[in-house]
Scaffold this active site. Sequence first.
Site, PDB file in Angstrom:
ATOM      1  N   ASN A   1       0.867  -1.187   0.000  1.00  0.00           N
ATOM      2  CA  ASN A   1       0.000   0.000   0.000  1.00  0.00           C
ATOM      3  C   ASN A   1       0.897   1.228   0.000  1.00  0.00           C
ATOM      4  O   ASN A   1       1.487   1.555   1.020  1.00  0.00           O
ATOM      5  CB  ASN A   1      -0.890  -0.035   1.249  1.00  0.00           C
ATOM      6  CG  ASN A   1      -1.662   1.259   1.450  1.00  0.00           C
ATOM      7  OD1 ASN A   1      -1.775   2.068   0.529  1.00  0.00           O
ATOM      8  ND2 ASN A   1      -2.179   1.456   2.653  1.00  0.00           N
TER       9      ASN A   1
ATOM     10  N   LYS B   1       0.058   4.237  -0.243  1.00  0.00           N
ATOM     11  CA  LYS B   1      -0.602   5.419   0.348  1.00  0.00           C
ATOM     12  C   LYS B   1      -0.414   6.623  -0.597  1.00  0.00           C
ATOM     13  O   LYS B   1      -0.364   6.441  -1.809  1.00  0.00           O
ATOM     14  CB  LYS B   1      -0.067   5.695   1.744  1.00  0.00           C
ATOM     15  CG  LYS B   1      -0.042   4.441   2.617  1.00  0.00           C
ATOM     16  CD  LYS B   1       0.202   4.762   4.043  1.00  0.00           C
ATOM     17  CE  LYS B   1       0.408   3.467   4.808  1.00  0.00           C
ATOM     18  NZ  LYS B   1       0.278   3.621   6.232  1.00  0.00           N
TER      19      LYS B   1
ATOM     20  N   HIS C   1      -9.316   1.049   5.104  1.00  0.00           N
ATOM     21  CA  HIS C   1      -8.024   1.274   5.776  1.00  0.00           C
ATOM     22  C   HIS C   1      -8.240   2.239   6.935  1.00  0.00           C
ATOM     23  O   HIS C   1      -9.047   3.176   6.839  1.00  0.00           O
ATOM     24  CB  HIS C   1      -7.017   1.843   4.775  1.00  0.00           C
ATOM     25  CG  HIS C   1      -5.619   1.843   5.312  1.00  0.00           C
ATOM     26  ND1 HIS C   1      -5.184   2.784   6.213  1.00  0.00           N
ATOM     27  CD2 HIS C   1      -4.577   1.004   5.112  1.00  0.00           C
ATOM     28  CE1 HIS C   1      -3.916   2.518   6.528  1.00  0.00           C
ATOM     29  NE2 HIS C   1      -3.536   1.444   5.877  1.00  0.00           N
TER      30      HIS C   1
ATOM     31  N   GLU D   1      -6.611   4.653   7.934  1.00  0.00           N
ATOM     32  CA  GLU D   1      -6.398   6.070   7.602  1.00  0.00           C
ATOM     33  C   GLU D   1      -7.628   6.662   6.911  1.00  0.00           C
ATOM     34  O   GLU D   1      -7.924   7.850   7.070  1.00  0.00           O
ATOM     35  CB  GLU D   1      -5.126   6.213   6.742  1.00  0.00           C
ATOM     36  CG  GLU D   1      -3.886   6.023   7.602  1.00  0.00           C
ATOM     37  CD  GLU D   1      -2.662   5.503   6.867  1.00  0.00           C
ATOM     38  OE1 GLU D   1      -2.606   5.553   5.630  1.00  0.00           O
ATOM     39  OE2 GLU D   1      -1.746   5.022   7.570  1.00  0.00           O
TER      40      GLU D   1
ATOM     41  N   GLU E   1      -5.013  -5.065  10.774  1.00  0.00           N
ATOM     42  CA  GLU E   1      -4.003  -4.020  10.924  1.00  0.00           C
ATOM     43  C   GLU E   1      -4.249  -3.249  12.216  1.00  0.00           C
ATOM     44  O   GLU E   1      -5.062  -2.302  12.233  1.00  0.00           O
ATOM     45  CB  GLU E   1      -4.073  -3.040   9.747  1.00  0.00           C
ATOM     46  CG  GLU E   1      -3.806  -3.655   8.400  1.00  0.00           C
ATOM     47  CD  GLU E   1      -3.216  -2.644   7.434  1.00  0.00           C
ATOM     48  OE1 GLU E   1      -2.131  -2.902   6.920  1.00  0.00           O
ATOM     49  OE2 GLU E   1      -3.823  -1.579   7.227  1.00  0.00           O
TER      50      GLU E   1
ATOM     51  N   GLY F   1       2.898   2.140  10.755  1.00  0.00           N
ATOM     52  CA  GLY F   1       3.874   3.212  10.589  1.00  0.00           C
ATOM     53  C   GLY F   1       4.624   3.580  11.858  1.00  0.00           C
ATOM     54  O   GLY F   1       5.310   4.603  11.896  1.00  0.00           O
TER      55      GLY F   1
ATOM     56  N   SER G   1       3.772  -2.252  10.313  1.00  0.00           N
ATOM     57  CA  SER G   1       5.225  -2.281  10.530  1.00  0.00           C
ATOM     58  C   SER G   1       5.877  -3.607  10.154  1.00  0.00           C
ATOM     59  O   SER G   1       6.833  -4.039  10.811  1.00  0.00           O
ATOM     60  CB  SER G   1       5.548  -1.900  11.985  1.00  0.00           C
ATOM     61  OG  SER G   1       5.171  -0.561  12.235  1.00  0.00           O
TER      62      SER G   1
END
Length: 253
Positions: free
Chosen positions: A12, A14, A99, A101, A169, A175, A214
Amino acid sequence: MTDRPRPLVAGNWKMNGLIASLSEVSAIRDAVAAGGAGRAEVAICPPATLIAAAAGLCKDTKIAIGGQDCHAARNGAHTGDISADMLKDAGATYVIVGHSERRTDHAETNEQVRAKAEAVIASGLKAILCVGESKNEREAGKTLAVVGDQIEQSWPKGASAKSLVVAYEPIWAIGTGLTPTPDDVAEVHAFIRHQVQRLLGADGAGVRLLYGGSVKPSNASELMGVRDVDGALVGGASLTAKDFMGIAAAYKG
Ligand code: PEP
């Protein structure tokens, strides 16, 4: 253990990547052709602006290209949005939905995520449905309840092992360089497998359950070796062919 589905390692990107970054797609394509991902399927989800070019570079190869989000409608007055049909037209075969985000930055609800996943499946594409708990939710012992609710409420009608992938996730691992222990991943993946089998029956055994958060070359083998982990959804480390293939290498040999 029964026959496991073919693993999937999906990147991904992003909101990262310009035309110059397509050199990484070519490098991944060549490394996969040379056997660098072993038995795993590899997918790259670049920003929408690069999908058509990435798909062109990967035409007639085993690399799949995916989108990172889509609108729930097929077309219409939705300025700035992209439909699953458009992603398919550009060469995508996967679309990430839900996701964290998107859930955070755009306040996407489970119901909206479900509608997007249904649009992906209706277009003949495969949805990668993301679920995961926040740090506070984990510390409060609510991980399974949160993940269970997300699966239940964002589960698309018409899903099958061919059309749906679930990515666990944990938000606090994305991250941050932090990862859950293999035992914690095993607990959540076993729970998700149980939920998926409850919703799909026997077909649920074939739904690929990815771990994301991660993942890097140094921890990929350990995380991919956890029971019921059928691959990885990779953010930061998918931006370079070197790191991404270092992760996919967990499926070599
Ligand atoms: C992600 O955003 O899907 C992700 C897993 O990110 P990272 O690998 O950078 O933690």
